[in-house]
Write an enzyme that holds these catalytic residues in place. Structure first.
Site, short mmCIF file in Angstrom:
data_model
loop_
_atom_site.label_atom_id
_atom_site.label_comp_id
_atom_site.label_asym_id
_atom_site.label_seq_id
_atom_site.Cartn_x
_atom_site.Cartn_y
_atom_site.Cartn_z
N ILE A 56 -2.06 -1.29 7.42
CA ILE A 56 -1.52 -0.02 7.90
C ILE A 56 -2.57 0.74 8.74
O ILE A 56 -2.26 1.74 9.36
CB ILE A 56 -1.03 0.90 6.74
CG1 ILE A 56 -2.10 1.06 5.64
CG2 ILE A 56 0.27 0.39 6.16
CD1 ILE A 56 -1.79 2.14 4.63
N TYR A 142 -8.31 8.05 -6.68
CA TYR A 142 -6.94 7.54 -6.45
C TYR A 142 -5.93 8.70 -6.50
O TYR A 142 -5.11 8.85 -5.60
CB TYR A 142 -6.62 6.48 -7.51
CG TYR A 142 -5.16 6.05 -7.53
CD1 TYR A 142 -4.63 5.23 -6.54
CD2 TYR A 142 -4.30 6.46 -8.57
CE1 TYR A 142 -3.30 4.82 -6.57
CE2 TYR A 142 -2.97 6.05 -8.61
CZ TYR A 142 -2.47 5.24 -7.60
OH TYR A 142 -1.16 4.85 -7.64
N ILE A 187 2.09 -3.58 -19.56
CA ILE A 187 3.24 -4.41 -19.95
C ILE A 187 3.05 -5.89 -19.58
O ILE A 187 3.14 -6.74 -20.46
CB ILE A 187 4.58 -3.81 -19.43
CG1 ILE A 187 4.86 -2.53 -20.24
CG2 ILE A 187 5.72 -4.82 -19.54
CD1 ILE A 187 6.18 -1.85 -20.00
N1 LIG Z 1 2.98 0.20 -10.44
C1 LIG Z 1 2.99 1.46 -10.88
O1 LIG Z 1 3.21 1.73 -12.08
C2 LIG Z 1 2.75 2.61 -9.91
C3 LIG Z 1 2.67 3.91 -10.43
C4 LIG Z 1 2.45 4.96 -9.56
C5 LIG Z 1 2.36 4.73 -8.19
N2 LIG Z 1 2.43 3.45 -7.71
C6 LIG Z 1 2.30 3.27 -6.26
O2 LIG Z 1 3.37 2.44 -5.80
C7 LIG Z 1 2.93 1.66 -4.69
C8 LIG Z 1 3.21 0.20 -4.94
O3 LIG Z 1 2.48 -0.21 -6.10
P1 LIG Z 1 2.62 -1.66 -6.74
O4 LIG Z 1 2.49 -1.51 -8.19
O5 LIG Z 1 3.78 -2.37 -6.14
O6 LIG Z 1 1.25 -2.31 -6.24
P2 LIG Z 1 0.97 -3.68 -5.46
O7 LIG Z 1 -0.50 -3.88 -5.43
O8 LIG Z 1 1.81 -4.78 -6.02
O9 LIG Z 1 1.48 -3.33 -3.99
C9 LIG Z 1 0.69 -2.70 -3.01
C10 LIG Z 1 0.89 -3.47 -1.72
O10 LIG Z 1 0.17 -2.82 -0.67
C11 LIG Z 1 -0.45 -3.82 0.12
N3 LIG Z 1 -1.60 -3.22 0.79
C12 LIG Z 1 -2.77 -2.78 0.26
N4 LIG Z 1 -3.57 -2.30 1.23
C13 LIG Z 1 -2.89 -2.44 2.41
C14 LIG Z 1 -3.18 -2.13 3.76
N5 LIG Z 1 -4.34 -1.57 4.12
N6 LIG Z 1 -2.26 -2.41 4.70
C15 LIG Z 1 -1.06 -2.98 4.36
N7 LIG Z 1 -0.74 -3.30 3.11
C16 LIG Z 1 -1.64 -3.03 2.14
C17 LIG Z 1 -0.84 -4.91 -0.87
O11 LIG Z 1 -1.06 -6.17 -0.25
C18 LIG Z 1 0.37 -4.91 -1.79
O12 LIG Z 1 1.38 -5.80 -1.33
C19 LIG Z 1 1.45 2.00 -4.50
O13 LIG Z 1 1.35 2.98 -3.49
C20 LIG Z 1 1.03 2.55 -5.84
O14 LIG Z 1 -0.06 3.43 -5.72
C21 LIG Z 1 2.61 2.40 -8.54
#
Ligand SMILES: NC(=O)c1ccc[n+]([C@@H]2O[C@H](COP(=O)([O-])OP(=O)(O)OC[C@H]3O[C@@H](n4cnc5c(N)ncnc54)[C@H](O)[C@@H]3O)[C@@H](O)[C@H]2O)c1
Length: 308
Positions: A56, A142, A187
């Site tokens: 991004i 974060y 989990i």
């Molecule tokens: N999983 C949770 O419980 C949770 C809770 C709160 C917020 N979130 C937010 O939800 C979103 C998705 O989380 P997730 O659990 O699916 O995590 P994840 O790590 O599975 O997904 C994040 C994705 O972003 C991609 N990514 C990272 N840096 C990047 C970059 N510079 N350019 C392009 N792509 C990039 C990664 O390759 C990955 O596919 C995140 O923003 C996370 O902060 C998740």
């Protein structure tokens, strides 16, 4: 349900992004932008989506994006610990990355964005359930990066008219969540241990609580927000149910049929004691969670067994 749109999902190869792509693909045209630093190609296998394999932060990749109606911005480095170890690098993706997406939208007249924020922005709140009017107290880089992104989205709404909504996810779980990553959530870790006939490891006395929301419920909420584009700019997305880590371990031990007891280790510093979402706001849009913890855990166990 969102229909007939051309949708950009950043981070679409990750856990939540690929579940969202699966949910939206039937009725929409999808573009996924992911640098595959954490996401996986196999998460998107069988899905008819255009994939842009880039960061991004990559201007030429962002310039190549055409005719998008709505952005779901999920790309991030999601680990709290990672952000503590690498505050500058993670700020580049988690904050500057958001600004770059917003700038791309401004240049290309893309009207709306739904942003993956986090309950981490609240910090250690005294009052539960926590609602959106609670003053955020981010306790990690974060959480600060997420809050700064929310604020920038609000600026772009007020100054440039881009309709931006931040969804504060609580603890999301479900298929495609990586149990092997260093930053894995509780989990998939517990399920993996139990499938391997090992005890789940609990830090502290296990009385600490979390609000676990199943990913299929979460992606329905995201789609609904994009469809309705309400005036509010922040929504909690959780289950509205408070579950202790002891209860969680018991459910996973029962559902996997693993005959072990949890193993207790020393409490980790800085852990939040209680976490529970007030979901009244998002319920007002016509959404409610459909999965109980037990049903969501069952599906997740099935998926983890199949994908081993
Ligand atoms: N999983 C949770 O419980 C949770 C809770 C709160 C917020 N979130 C937010 O939800 C979103 C998705 O989380 P997730 O659990 O699916 O995590 P994840 O790590 O599975 O997904 C994040 C994705 O972003 C991609 N990514 C990272 N840096 C990047 C970059 N510079 N350019 C392009 N792509 C990039 C990664 O390759 C990955 O596919 C995140 O923003 C996370 O902060 C998740």
């Amino acid at each position: 349900m969102l229909k007939d749109r051309r949708i950009l999902i950043t981070g679409g190869a990750g856990f939540i992004g690929s579940n969202l792509a699966e949910y939206l693909k039937e009725s929409n045209d999808l573009v996924v932008l992911d640098d595959f630093s954490l996401g996986k190609k196999e998460n998107l296998s069988g899905l008819d989506v255009e994939i842009i394999s880039a960061s991004i932060l990559d201007d030429s990749a962002l310039n190549s994006i055409e005719d998008v109606d709505v952005v779901f911005h999920l790309a991030a480095v999601p680990g709290v610990q990672d952000s503590i170890e690498r505050p500058l690098e993670t700020s580049m993706t988690n904050f500057i990355g958001t600004v770059k997406i917003l700038e791309m939208m401004r240049k290309k007249d893309i009207p709306s964005i739904i942003f993956a924020s986090s309950c981490a922005v609240y910090g250690n709140t005294e009052k539960v359930p926590v609602d959106e009017s609670t003053c955020p107290e981010p306790l990690s880089p974060y959480a600060s990066q997420k809050l700064a992104s929310e604020n920038m989205i609000k600026n772009y709404r007020e100054i440039y008219g881009i309709k931006g909504i931040s969804a504060r996810f609580f603890n999301v779980y479900g298929p495609k969540q990586d149990p092997n990553s260093e930053y894995s959530a509780v989990i998939p870790k517990f399920i993996r241990r139990c499938i391997e006939e090992k005890s789940p490891v609990i830090y502290g006395d296990g009385k600490q609580t979390r609000d676990f929301v199943y990913v299929k419920d979460l992606v329905r909420a995201l789609s609904l927000i994009a469809e309705k584009l309400p005036d509010e700019h922040v929504f909690n997305i959780g289950s509205g149910v408070e579950t202790s880590i002891n209860e969680l371990a018991e459910t996973i031990i029962n559902e996997t049929g693993c005959g072990k007891e949890p193993e207790y280790r020393e409490k980790r510093a800085g852990e939040v004691e209680r976490s529970l979402a007030d979901i009244g706001h998002i319920k007002g849009l016509g959404w409610k969670p459909e999965y109980s913890l037990k049903d969501g855990i069952k599906e997740t166990i099935e998926w983890m067994r199949r994908s081993r």
